[in-house]
Structures are given as C-alpha cells and as structure tokens.
Design a protein around this motif. Structure first.
Motif, PDB file in Angstrom:
ATOM      1  N   ARG A  57     -51.281 -51.383  -3.959  1.00 25.46           N
ATOM      2  CA  ARG A  57     -50.876 -50.872  -3.147  1.00 25.46           C
ATOM      3  C   ARG A  57     -51.588 -50.137  -2.513  1.00 25.46           C
ATOM      4  O   ARG A  57     -51.194 -50.587  -0.478  1.00 25.46           O
ATOM      5  CB  ARG A  57     -49.961 -49.965  -2.971  1.00 25.46           C
ATOM      6  CG  ARG A  57     -49.180 -49.064  -2.052  1.00 25.46           C
ATOM      7  CD  ARG A  57     -47.982 -49.978  -1.803  1.00 25.46           C
ATOM      8  NE  ARG A  57     -48.730 -50.737  -0.095  1.00 25.46           N
ATOM      9  CZ  ARG A  57     -48.307 -51.101   1.145  1.00 25.46           C
ATOM     10  NH1 ARG A  57     -47.238 -51.284   0.772  1.00 25.46           N
ATOM     11  NH2 ARG A  57     -48.884 -50.594   1.895  1.00 25.46           N
ATOM     12  N   ARG A  66     -52.090 -50.515 -11.851  1.00 26.13           N
ATOM     13  CA  ARG A  66     -51.357 -52.221 -12.057  1.00 26.13           C
ATOM     14  C   ARG A  66     -50.774 -51.837 -10.691  1.00 26.13           C
ATOM     15  O   ARG A  66     -49.730 -53.181  -9.501  1.00 26.13           O
ATOM     16  CB  ARG A  66     -51.172 -52.692 -13.088  1.00 26.13           C
ATOM     17  CG  ARG A  66     -51.905 -53.167 -14.183  1.00 26.13           C
ATOM     18  CD  ARG A  66     -51.039 -53.642 -15.408  1.00 26.13           C
ATOM     19  NE  ARG A  66     -50.602 -52.235 -15.809  1.00 26.13           N
ATOM     20  CZ  ARG A  66     -49.716 -52.908 -16.740  1.00 26.13           C
ATOM     21  NH1 ARG A  66     -49.953 -53.962 -17.105  1.00 26.13           N
ATOM     22  NH2 ARG A  66     -49.056 -51.749 -17.468  1.00 26.13           N
ATOM     23  N   PHE A  67     -50.116 -50.803 -10.549  1.00 26.21           N
ATOM     24  CA  PHE A  67     -49.272 -50.969  -8.991  1.00 26.21           C
ATOM     25  C   PHE A  67     -49.912 -50.056  -8.133  1.00 26.21           C
ATOM     26  O   PHE A  67     -49.735 -50.056  -6.437  1.00 26.21           O
ATOM     27  CB  PHE A  67     -48.129 -49.924  -9.946  1.00 26.21           C
ATOM     28  CG  PHE A  67     -46.703 -48.821  -8.968  1.00 26.21           C
ATOM     29  CD1 PHE A  67     -46.313 -50.091  -8.335  1.00 26.21           C
ATOM     30  CD2 PHE A  67     -46.275 -48.058  -9.269  1.00 26.21           C
ATOM     31  CE1 PHE A  67     -45.437 -49.767  -7.307  1.00 26.21           C
ATOM     32  CE2 PHE A  67     -44.651 -48.430  -8.327  1.00 26.21           C
ATOM     33  CZ  PHE A  67     -44.605 -48.850  -7.210  1.00 26.21           C
ATOM     34  N   TYR A  68     -50.235 -48.845  -8.735  1.00 21.98           N
ATOM     35  CA  TYR A  68     -51.713 -48.086  -7.541  1.00 21.98           C
ATOM     36  C   TYR A  68     -52.206 -48.852  -6.840  1.00 21.98           C
ATOM     37  O   TYR A  68     -51.887 -48.967  -5.338  1.00 21.98           O
ATOM     38  CB  TYR A  68     -52.287 -47.412  -8.245  1.00 21.98           C
ATOM     39  CG  TYR A  68     -52.662 -45.861  -7.346  1.00 21.98           C
ATOM     40  CD1 TYR A  68     -51.854 -44.828  -7.258  1.00 21.98           C
ATOM     41  CD2 TYR A  68     -54.048 -46.194  -7.089  1.00 21.98           C
ATOM     42  CE1 TYR A  68     -53.037 -43.893  -6.065  1.00 21.98           C
ATOM     43  CE2 TYR A  68     -55.025 -45.317  -6.275  1.00 21.98           C
ATOM     44  CZ  TYR A  68     -54.072 -43.800  -6.284  1.00 21.98           C
ATOM     45  OH  TYR A  68     -54.343 -43.809  -5.212  1.00 21.98           O
ATOM     46  N   ALA A  71     -52.215 -56.534 -10.272  1.00 16.13           N
ATOM     47  CA  ALA A  71     -50.923 -56.507 -10.577  1.00 16.13           C
ATOM     48  C   ALA A  71     -50.207 -57.303 -11.973  1.00 16.13           C
ATOM     49  O   ALA A  71     -49.661 -56.457 -12.672  1.00 16.13           O
ATOM     50  CB  ALA A  71     -50.643 -56.203  -9.651  1.00 16.13           C
ATOM     51  N   THR A  95     -44.317 -46.813 -13.141  1.00 16.79           N
ATOM     52  CA  THR A  95     -44.593 -47.982 -13.218  1.00 16.79           C
ATOM     53  C   THR A  95     -43.869 -49.254 -12.242  1.00 16.79           C
ATOM     54  O   THR A  95     -42.993 -48.578 -11.587  1.00 16.79           O
ATOM     55  CB  THR A  95     -44.829 -48.908 -14.780  1.00 16.79           C
ATOM     56  OG1 THR A  95     -43.395 -49.826 -14.654  1.00 16.79           O
ATOM     57  CG2 THR A  95     -45.184 -48.133 -15.298  1.00 16.79           C
ATOM     58  N   ALA A  96     -44.487 -50.625 -11.685  1.00 18.47           N
ATOM     59  CA  ALA A  96     -43.510 -51.521 -10.599  1.00 18.47           C
ATOM     60  C   ALA A  96     -42.222 -50.965 -11.453  1.00 18.47           C
ATOM     61  O   ALA A  96     -41.323 -52.002 -10.421  1.00 18.47           O
ATOM     62  CB  ALA A  96     -44.385 -52.391 -10.723  1.00 18.47           C
ATOM     63  N   ASP A  97     -41.891 -51.347 -12.945  1.00 20.67           N
ATOM     64  CA  ASP A  97     -40.292 -51.137 -12.623  1.00 20.67           C
ATOM     65  C   ASP A  97     -40.091 -50.188 -13.059  1.00 20.67           C
ATOM     66  O   ASP A  97     -38.722 -49.985 -13.808  1.00 20.67           O
ATOM     67  CB  ASP A  97     -40.378 -51.821 -14.074  1.00 20.67           C
ATOM     68  CG  ASP A  97     -40.980 -52.869 -14.318  1.00 20.67           C
ATOM     69  OD1 ASP A  97     -40.572 -53.968 -13.332  1.00 20.67           O
ATOM     70  OD2 ASP A  97     -42.050 -54.109 -14.965  1.00 20.67           O
ATOM     71  N   VAL A 114     -49.255 -43.009 -12.136  1.00 22.77           N
ATOM     72  CA  VAL A 114     -49.045 -43.557 -11.492  1.00 22.77           C
ATOM     73  C   VAL A 114     -49.427 -45.366 -12.275  1.00 22.77           C
ATOM     74  O   VAL A 114     -51.428 -44.760 -11.966  1.00 22.77           O
ATOM     75  CB  VAL A 114     -49.251 -43.926  -9.910  1.00 22.77           C
ATOM     76  CG1 VAL A 114     -48.599 -45.618  -9.396  1.00 22.77           C
ATOM     77  CG2 VAL A 114     -48.201 -43.122  -9.278  1.00 22.77           C
ATOM     78  N   ASP A 115     -49.265 -46.304 -12.572  1.00 22.12           N
ATOM     79  CA  ASP A 115     -49.594 -47.406 -13.778  1.00 22.12           C
ATOM     80  C   ASP A 115     -50.500 -47.989 -12.402  1.00 22.12           C
ATOM     81  O   ASP A 115     -51.118 -48.495 -11.831  1.00 22.12           O
ATOM     82  CB  ASP A 115     -48.727 -48.233 -13.791  1.00 22.12           C
ATOM     83  CG  ASP A 115     -49.286 -49.714 -14.481  1.00 22.12           C
ATOM     84  OD1 ASP A 115     -50.837 -49.672 -14.889  1.00 22.12           O
ATOM     85  OD2 ASP A 115     -48.667 -49.892 -14.642  1.00 22.12           O
ATOM     86  N   TRP A 135     -46.372 -42.188  -3.908  1.00 23.49           N
ATOM     87  CA  TRP A 135     -44.738 -41.925  -4.630  1.00 23.49           C
ATOM     88  C   TRP A 135     -45.033 -40.252  -4.351  1.00 23.49           C
ATOM     89  O   TRP A 135     -44.979 -39.869  -5.670  1.00 23.49           O
ATOM     90  CB  TRP A 135     -46.551 -42.739  -6.179  1.00 23.49           C
ATOM     91  CG  TRP A 135     -46.304 -43.667  -6.000  1.00 23.49           C
ATOM     92  CD1 TRP A 135     -45.332 -44.822  -6.410  1.00 23.49           C
ATOM     93  CD2 TRP A 135     -47.612 -44.331  -5.287  1.00 23.49           C
ATOM     94  NE1 TRP A 135     -46.145 -46.032  -6.039  1.00 23.49           N
ATOM     95  CE2 TRP A 135     -47.464 -45.949  -5.507  1.00 23.49           C
ATOM     96  CE3 TRP A 135     -48.680 -44.220  -4.496  1.00 23.49           C
ATOM     97  CZ2 TRP A 135     -49.114 -46.800  -5.274  1.00 23.49           C
ATOM     98  CZ3 TRP A 135     -49.788 -44.859  -4.887  1.00 23.49           C
ATOM     99  CH2 TRP A 135     -49.659 -46.507  -4.567  1.00 23.49           C
TER     100      TRP A 135
END
Length: 407
Positions: A106, A101-103, A39, A200-202, A98-99, A65
């Motif tokens: 999770r 680093r987010f996917y 992440a 992304t997470a943001d 989806v990024d 998502w």
C-alpha cells in the motif's frame, strides 16, 4: 536538488522515500521484489507500530488503517506462575499491528501515485555500486545486504555473536480479541510469549510470537515442520501456551484455532547486531546503512519498525538540508542516527540478557500501582525514556520515585 537511491522497500526505506518525496527530493526506490510478490509471499515479521510511528504516518499521509477498531490500547504483562507479577498498562497513544504484506504494497503504491519511481534490484554489492553511479547518495535499507560485507559488524556496539532467543511467530485464527485491545506479554522461565491483533488483507487475526530461551521447552516449535504437519504444530503450540501462558490459552478456541493460511509461520533466530553506518563504494559514492542493514535487534521490545521509521525521518531531514554527500556528511549522519538508535539497542540487549533484578522490581511495583504500570507501558512509545528508566538500579529507583510522586 540531490538525487537519492534507496535500496530496500521495507518500513525504513518507504518512510524515507515518502518523506524525501514530500521535501521535493528526487528519489528512486530499489526493491528486492515487486509489491505483488510481497503481498503473495511468506510473512516478513509481525511489527507493532507505536504512537510516534503512527504520527509519522499521519505526516506522510498514509493513514490507511486509522480507526478505533484497529487500535491497540495497552500491554497486559503476566509474570511466571507464582511470581505475583501481572499488570495492565495503558499506552499514551494507541498502537497498531498490520501485516507487512498488506502494509508495504500500500505504501509502495502511495509512493508511485505521487510520482515516485520503483525498480527491482538484487541487493548485492555489485548491483548497489552500479546504481550508485546514477545518484548522489545511496541509502541501503535492506537487511539482505548483510551478507555482502558492505557494512561490517561493529564489535564495540554488538555484544552478541549468536541469537539469544529461538523465534517462532505466526498468524492465527481462533484467539478471542480483548476490550480494550492489548498486547499480551507473557514472561516465563523458558522465554516470552506475545500475542496481539494483526490486520491482514483478509481482515483481523492474531499474531503470536514465541521467544524461546535456547535449550528450553519452547524451542521445539522453531524446528517443527508446520507445512508438513500443521495440525501437529498447532496442537504442540496450544500445549505449550497452556503450560506457560494460561491466561492467553483461555482466550483460544480449540475448534477455531488454526494457522491463518499455509506458510504463515516464521521460524529461526536473529543475532542482535549493529553494523558500520556507512561505506564508500567503488564508484566513489557514499552508501549509508538504515533499518535492518544497520541495526538488528531481537524483537522482544517491539522496536524494529519504530526505530526504522524514526531514523528514516531523521535522515530525510539531514538529506533535504545538507550536502555534499561525502564522507563528512556520512559521519554526521551516522552520529545523528546513533543518538536515536543507541537507547533502543541498549534496552533490547538488557532485556535479552540475564534478568536484571531492578527490572523485576519495576514489574512488581507496576503490579501494585497502576501509575507505574501506565508509565512503564507508555515508554514503549518513548524508547529513550524507557532506557533512562531501566538502565541501572539507581535509575530505576529514581524513576519509580518520580512516577509515584507525580500522583
């Protein structure tokens, strides 16, 4: 019940682990890094997951998502200036970006919450052999194992021995969304430029991928030090987009365009390769290759994550139903997986080679007929059908006749 080791926690490894978990098969997931390290790290790639992959996610119960705001509905393909090529085609099912680093963190959490075990392991040959002694079968889904020699290059299936594109990809603020959301696919004489929405997470931003032909004007981006001079990198990128993808440039705000955060750029090149699908380890256990440990395609056709997911589901079915996990099993599994991968590899290799005339004819027909545009774009979700449509001039003509007759 078998006990399976899965080395690599990318999409291929996680989809396999989650699917086997559903089947009641005992697994251990060996990851190169912790979920927290993934992440917080650099971007891994910018995959678009097409409809069939998203359906598999629904089967896995990882639809974190889903929602119209995250959907990509089609592809807007634009040809070189003066070519007369340009069309929008709708997908038969929405895609999504989806990024990773987010996917990936999770899905790792989902696997853990359902009772899965995750350990950190360096993907080296000796370490893989060591853990194999505690399991009935090892599936290696980490591309970093390429340097170990576990799965040597298959020369009969690997026509290239060097990158055919020089890649620059990144996440950016300041690119206006489209309605409906689409992938911008710019074909130029210097290479290709893609852009699409990435969550992304943001929150949502836009991903851009520049696929430069070696020696062409787009190649300079891959060697530009974006960490030392981000403003210069952004200015150079905007200038190249203006020259080669003017429709995309119109959607970019000069005052808002910026790299999402320092380091959110990927640079380099990938050599398309198919490696041997399995090996016998010193322990006597069989190791199967999956994902980037087995097949690496240039990202031009956007199939990497989708192929990895499809093969993971196929392999999960074989593992849950078959055994013992010996060389005969490995040969059967490799054959079954190649049936899925072969059209994707062939399609990718065709596209990164010299432009075939019959593909240009399909683009021209799609520019004049929405039925052709929709059918072509839908095939991004059906790579075997795409390959059947474009594999030869005769196949392309037959496909065009079929599409237009269908009304």
């Amino acid at each position: 019940m078998p006990d399976i080791a899965i080395v690599g926690a990318g999409i291929s490894g996680l989809h396999l682990a989650l699917r086997l978990q559903q089947a009641g098969v005992t697994t251990t997931l060996y990851a190169e890094r912790t979920a927290e390290e993934v992440a917080a790290g650099r971007p891994l790639s910018l995959p678009v997951r097409f409809g069939r992959t998203r359906q598999r996610e629904r089967e896995l119960g990882v639809t974190h998502w889903d929602g119209a705001e995250n959907d990509t509905q089609g592809v807007n393909l634009v040809g070189p200036a003066g070519s007369g090529i340009g069309f929008y085609g709708a997908l038969d099912a929405p895609a999504s970006g989806v990024d990773l680093r987010f996917y990936l963190p999770r899905l790792t959490a989902d696997y853990r919450e359902r009772g899965g075990r995750v350990e950190v392991l360096r993907p080296e040959a000796a370490e893989i052999d060591r853990v194999s002694r505690d399991h009935d079968l090892v599936v290696v889904a980490s591309g970093r194992t390429a340097s170990t020699g576990l799965f040597p290059r298959d020369p009969d299936r690997s026509p290239y021995d060097e990158p055919q594109r020089v890649l620059t990809a990144g996440l950016f603020h300041g690119i206006a969304p489209t309605d409906p959301g689409w992938i911008h696919f710019q074909v130029t004489e210097a290479g290709e430029i893609f852009s699409t929405r990435i969550l992304t997470a943001d929150g949502p931003v836009h991903g851009m991928v520049v696929e430069a032909l070696p020696g062409g004007p787009l190649e300079q981006l891959a060697s530009y030090d974006h960490l030392e001079d981000p403003a210069g990198f952004e200015k150079t990128l905007l200038g190249l987009v203006a020259d080669h993808a003017p429709e995309l440039r119109e959607r970019i705000s000069d005052g808002e365009f910026a790299i999402r955060r320092p380091g959110d750029v990927i640079q380099g090149g990938l050599t398309p390769v198919v490696r041997r699908g399995w090996t016998t380890l010193p322990s006597g256990r069989v190791a199967l290759a999956l994902g980037d440990a087995w097949v690496v395609n240039d990202p031009l056709t956007g199939q990497g994550a989708n192929l990895g997911s499809a093969c993971a589901f196929e392999l999960a079915e074989l593992i849950a139903a078959d055994g013992p996990f010996d060389t005969a099993f490995a040969e059967r599994a490799a054959e079954r997986l190649w049936r899925i991968a072969e059209p994707v590899v062939a399609w990718s290799n065709l596209n990164i080679g010299p432009p075939p005339e019959h593909l240009g004819e399909i683009f021209a027909a799609a520019s004049a007929d929405r039925r052709v545009a929709d059918a072509f774009v839908t095939n991004f979700n059906h790579p075997a059908a795409m390959w059947q449509a474009i594999r030869s001039p005769e196949a392309a003509r037959s496909w065009l006749e079929e599409v237009t007759k269908a009304g």
